[in-house]
Scaffold this motif. Structure first.
Motif, short mmCIF file in Angstrom:
data_model
loop_
_atom_site.label_atom_id
_atom_site.label_comp_id
_atom_site.label_asym_id
_atom_site.label_seq_id
_atom_site.Cartn_x
_atom_site.Cartn_y
_atom_site.Cartn_z
N UNK A 161 0.85 -1.19 0.00
CA UNK A 161 0.00 0.00 0.00
C UNK A 161 0.88 1.24 0.00
N UNK A 162 0.28 2.41 -0.05
CA UNK A 162 1.06 3.64 -0.20
C UNK A 162 1.91 3.95 1.02
N UNK A 163 1.67 3.24 2.13
CA UNK A 163 2.45 3.49 3.34
C UNK A 163 3.66 2.56 3.46
N UNK A 164 3.60 1.39 2.82
CA UNK A 164 4.75 0.48 2.89
C UNK A 164 5.12 -0.09 1.53
N UNK A 165 4.60 0.50 0.46
CA UNK A 165 4.86 -0.03 -0.88
C UNK A 165 6.32 -0.05 -1.25
N UNK A 166 7.10 0.86 -0.68
CA UNK A 166 8.52 0.91 -0.99
C UNK A 166 9.27 -0.28 -0.38
N UNK A 167 8.62 -1.04 0.46
CA UNK A 167 9.29 -2.14 1.15
C UNK A 167 8.86 -3.52 0.65
N UNK A 168 8.33 -3.58 -0.57
CA UNK A 168 7.92 -4.88 -1.10
C UNK A 168 9.12 -5.80 -1.30
N UNK A 169 10.34 -5.23 -1.31
CA UNK A 169 11.52 -6.08 -1.43
C UNK A 169 11.66 -7.02 -0.23
N UNK A 170 11.08 -6.64 0.93
CA UNK A 170 11.08 -7.55 2.08
C UNK A 170 10.27 -8.81 1.76
N UNK A 171 9.13 -8.61 1.10
CA UNK A 171 8.31 -9.75 0.68
C UNK A 171 9.07 -10.59 -0.34
N UNK A 172 9.72 -9.92 -1.30
CA UNK A 172 10.50 -10.63 -2.30
C UNK A 172 11.56 -11.51 -1.64
N UNK A 173 12.21 -10.96 -0.62
CA UNK A 173 13.27 -11.70 0.07
C UNK A 173 12.70 -12.93 0.79
N UNK A 174 11.56 -12.76 1.44
CA UNK A 174 10.95 -13.89 2.12
C UNK A 174 10.60 -15.01 1.14
N UNK A 175 10.06 -14.64 -0.01
CA UNK A 175 9.72 -15.63 -1.02
C UNK A 175 10.98 -16.30 -1.55
N UNK A 176 12.03 -15.50 -1.77
CA UNK A 176 13.30 -16.06 -2.27
C UNK A 176 13.88 -17.05 -1.25
N UNK A 177 13.88 -16.67 0.03
CA UNK A 177 14.43 -17.55 1.06
C UNK A 177 13.62 -18.84 1.18
N UNK A 178 12.36 -18.80 0.78
CA UNK A 178 11.50 -20.00 0.83
C UNK A 178 11.60 -20.83 -0.45
N UNK A 179 12.56 -20.48 -1.32
CA UNK A 179 12.77 -21.28 -2.53
C UNK A 179 11.86 -20.93 -3.68
N UNK A 180 11.24 -19.74 -3.64
CA UNK A 180 10.34 -19.31 -4.70
C UNK A 180 11.08 -18.31 -5.59
N UNK A 181 11.21 -18.65 -6.86
CA UNK A 181 11.91 -17.77 -7.80
C UNK A 181 10.88 -17.05 -8.67
N UNK A 182 10.92 -15.73 -8.60
CA UNK A 182 9.91 -14.90 -9.22
C UNK A 182 10.38 -14.41 -10.59
N UNK A 183 9.51 -14.55 -11.57
CA UNK A 183 9.71 -13.97 -12.90
C UNK A 183 11.03 -14.35 -13.54
N UNK A 184 11.40 -15.61 -13.42
CA UNK A 184 12.59 -16.08 -14.12
C UNK A 184 12.37 -17.51 -14.58
N UNK A 185 12.89 -17.85 -15.74
CA UNK A 185 12.72 -19.23 -16.22
C UNK A 185 13.58 -20.20 -15.42
N UNK A 186 13.13 -21.42 -15.36
CA UNK A 186 13.91 -22.44 -14.69
C UNK A 186 15.17 -22.73 -15.50
N UNK A 187 16.36 -22.63 -14.91
CA UNK A 187 17.58 -22.89 -15.67
C UNK A 187 17.66 -24.34 -16.13
N UNK A 188 18.20 -24.53 -17.32
CA UNK A 188 18.29 -25.87 -17.91
C UNK A 188 19.60 -26.51 -17.47
#
Length: 370
Positions: free
Chosen positions: A149-176
């Motif tokens: 939201x407009x009060x914490x939107x600049x901190x969505x990278x925290x969410x990105x980091x949590x997803x990354x640490x949980x093994x979720x890769x966002x917007x990238x193809x699976x490497x062959x």
């Protein structure tokens, strides 16, 4: 968990201090592999831990599943209600949603399942809050809508980091990358394309997972992080996009600043919305549909008119074979040919085979052996 977090931070600090070059690449690869292994073990323990309540069981339905990921109180429940008409409880305090609330968005002929989940917090990947249950739901989604939201939107990278640490890769193809363990012979490395990693880097990374003998095949340009993900083996690759809620609560200048910052950082404009007033929600619906990669195919029975009211929803790279499998399991075995009207053929009623790739709004007739 504090001892484990200290160990993770110690490795992260050493990585930051070490400048990457040819001489340090092997050492950096080993550190990254060690860090990935520790994090993965911590996440797996959190996911399997007992005594913290039952997990969330959600049956997937519709043509695709979208999960709303955000901090507590960013308006996920209000947005779910706007998108689907589902009555998810809404209140002006954190953690209103204590379970997963599903709803169905019907848009352009598609039935899209939307899941409202409890808000993520820092440390969710390690099991804090209801992190382990929430992460399990996110990993099974077809698309992630990251809501700030407009009060914490600049901190969505925290969410990105949590997803990354949980093994979720966002917007990238699976490497062959293929890693086949063997009983002897050491590490044998083969490339198709550019040689982005050398044999020493590969050996040092595999050694952290106690793999001393293996045949490795890499196709395309990959990084150390890609190779480590392939070695760990439990990563999921999911498309995602960002929406910022409550834009009606700030002035136009602040709104533009937030939009510009996020566009610069993530390379794609966020959807600026107000779930409460409905502002831009219809545009968001279009975005969900497009990010899922859907297209419409209209079925025409042999000798009859096409059904232009209810399209078959398929992925944008679908073939005639994919359509046959969606219709009936016997259609592939009994297939003779298909007729196509639309942009994917040179002329109307053109005959095509199973591997023909379709385009949006094609009309299709499947002809089988009786």
């Amino acid at each position: 968990m504090s001892g484990l977090e200290d160990e993770i931070k110690e490795i992260e600090d050493e990585l930051q201090r070490t400048v990457y070059n040819k001489a340090t690449s092997k050492h950096i690869g080993r550190l990254k592999a060690k860090l990935a292994k520790i994090r993965d073990e911590a996440v797996q323990r959190a996911m399997k831990s007992a005594g913290s309540g039952e997990g969330y069981s959600v049956k997937k339905s519709g043509d695709g599943t979208v999960v709303l990921v955000g901090f507590p109180s960013v308006g996920k429940s209000t947005l779910l209600n706007q998108l689907t008409g589902q009555e998810s409880e809404v209140a002006a305090y954190a953690f209103t949603t204590l379970t997963v609330v599903p709803g169905i968005l019907e848009h352009k002929g598609a039935k899209i399942q939307i899941l409202d989940i409890p808000g993520l917090i820092a440390g969710a990947a390690m099991g804090k809050g209801r992190g382990k249950e929430v992460i399990a739901v996110v990993r099974s989604a077809d698309l992630i809508l990251i809501l700030g939201d407009v009060y914490n939107g600049r901190h969505v990278d925290v969410l990105m980091r949590e997803l990354y640490d949980a093994g979720i890769r966002i917007n990238k193809p699976k490497p062959d990358i293929t890693i086949k363990k063997s009983g002897n012979g050491g590490i044998r490395l083969n490339y198709v394309g550019d040689e982005a990693l050398d044999i020493e880097e590969v050996r040092s990374i595999l050694a952290e997972n106690k793999i001393m003998n293996a045949d490795v095949l890499i196709r395309g340009n990959v990084s150390q992080d890609d190779f480590i993900d392939a070695m760990i083996g439990n990563r999921v690759y999911i498309p995602a996009f960002i929406a910022i809620n409550k834009v009606d609560l700030v002035d136009a200048k602040t709104r533009a600043e937030i939009e510009g910052e996020l566009t610069e950082r993530f390379g794609e404009k966020p959807y600026m919305i107000s779930a409460h007033s409905g502002y831009n929600v219809d545009t968001l619906k279009d975005g969900i549909y497009e990010h899922l990669g859907f297209m419409r195919v209209y079925m025409k029975p042999l000798g009859g008119p096409a059904d232009m009211e209810e399209p078959l929803i398929v992925r944008s790279d679908s073939t005639i074979e994919d359509v046959c499998r969606r219709l009936h399991r016997d259609f592939v075995d009994k297939f003779r040919y298909a007729k196509i009207w639309g942009k994917s053929v040179k002329h109307d009623a053109q005959r095509v085979g199973l591997q023909h790739k379709l385009k949006d709004r094609d009309i299709v007739t499947i002809v089988t052996r009786f």
